[in-house]
Motif scaffolding. Structure first.
Motif, PDB file in Angstrom:
ATOM      1  N   VAL A  73     -43.983  28.925  -2.378  1.00  0.00           N
ATOM      2  CA  VAL A  73     -44.984  28.814  -3.433  1.00  0.00           C
ATOM      3  C   VAL A  73     -46.322  28.463  -2.782  1.00  0.00           C
ATOM      4  O   VAL A  73     -46.536  27.334  -2.356  1.00  0.00           O
ATOM      5  CB  VAL A  73     -44.591  27.751  -4.476  1.00  0.00           C
ATOM      6  N   GLN A  77     -49.273  28.120  -4.028  1.00  0.00           N
ATOM      7  CA  GLN A  77     -50.268  27.655  -4.991  1.00  0.00           C
ATOM      8  C   GLN A  77     -50.533  26.205  -4.650  1.00  0.00           C
ATOM      9  O   GLN A  77     -49.600  25.412  -4.511  1.00  0.00           O
ATOM     10  CB  GLN A  77     -49.753  27.789  -6.419  1.00  0.00           C
ATOM     11  N   THR A 100     -49.932  22.217  -8.855  1.00  0.00           N
ATOM     12  CA  THR A 100     -48.509  22.491  -8.659  1.00  0.00           C
ATOM     13  C   THR A 100     -47.758  21.168  -8.705  1.00  0.00           C
ATOM     14  O   THR A 100     -47.800  20.384  -7.761  1.00  0.00           O
ATOM     15  CB  THR A 100     -48.232  23.213  -7.325  1.00  0.00           C
ATOM     16  N   PHE A 132     -43.655  32.265 -10.587  1.00  0.00           N
ATOM     17  CA  PHE A 132     -44.333  32.544  -9.321  1.00  0.00           C
ATOM     18  C   PHE A 132     -44.154  33.982  -8.983  1.00  0.00           C
ATOM     19  O   PHE A 132     -44.094  34.509  -8.026  1.00  0.00           O
ATOM     20  CB  PHE A 132     -43.802  31.623  -8.205  1.00  0.00           C
ATOM     21  N   ILE A 187     -41.566  21.559 -11.524  1.00  0.00           N
ATOM     22  CA  ILE A 187     -40.897  22.772 -11.038  1.00  0.00           C
ATOM     23  C   ILE A 187     -39.424  22.485 -10.772  1.00  0.00           C
ATOM     24  O   ILE A 187     -38.544  23.279 -11.131  1.00  0.00           O
ATOM     25  CB  ILE A 187     -41.605  23.325  -9.789  1.00  0.00           C
TER      26      ILE A 187
END
Length: 161
Positions: free
Chosen positions: A101, A103, A107, A161, A112
């Protein structure tokens, strides 16, 4: 399912001042992150200072045509060497894979991880050195890299994602 964190913190420092002594978790990481035996990646940050909020920490990545070792894992766990393992082996199988990921802004790793657990995805979340997230899948046996890649791509989409 995502692993729950235990109350005890893992050891982060060597129990001895011997510079040749292995970090207590080096052998375990070496065994867990089995992969291509003839090469590994090396990553070093360009600057030790923190990146601007929401930005990637910049660094240099190279491939070394040398086998990964428990000693390199020890150096990695002590923050002195950024090791990268190539998961796919010459026979086209893997024991682990990861969703990368990239990002760096907004985040929430906890959120997540909770979403992955809610969806029943067997992923373990870790913050990367560059500030992103790796969502790891570990397998008990050798699995086709194509199958693992397909599942990780599906799960990445499901997680947004």
């Amino acid at each position: 399912m995502a692993r729950k964190q235990s109350g005890a913190a893992p050891p982060t420092a060597l129990p001895t001042t011997d510079p040749n002594a292995l970090h207590p978790l080096a052998e375990a990481f070496f065994s867990l992150f089995t992969g291509l035996p003839r090469a590994h990646g090396c990553y070093s940050l360009l600057s030790p200072k923190a990146a601007e909020a929401g930005k990637k920490h910049q660094g240099n990545a190279i491939t070394k045509r040398e086998p990964p070792t428990a000693h390199l894992w020890s150096e990695h766990l002590q923050g002195r060497y950024g090791i990268g393992i190539v998961p796919i082996r010459d026979d086209g199988t893997v024991r682990w894979g990861a969703i990368d990921v990239d990002q760096y802004k907004d985040t929430d790793i906890q959120h997540i991880a909770q979403e992955a657990e809610r969806m029943g995805l067997p992923l373990i979340m870790c913050r990367t050195k560059s500030g992103g997230i790796h969502a790891f899948l570990f397998c008990r046996e050798d699995v086709s890299a194509d199958l693992v890649r397909t599942k990780l791509l599906e799960w990445a989409v499901a997680l947004g994602f």
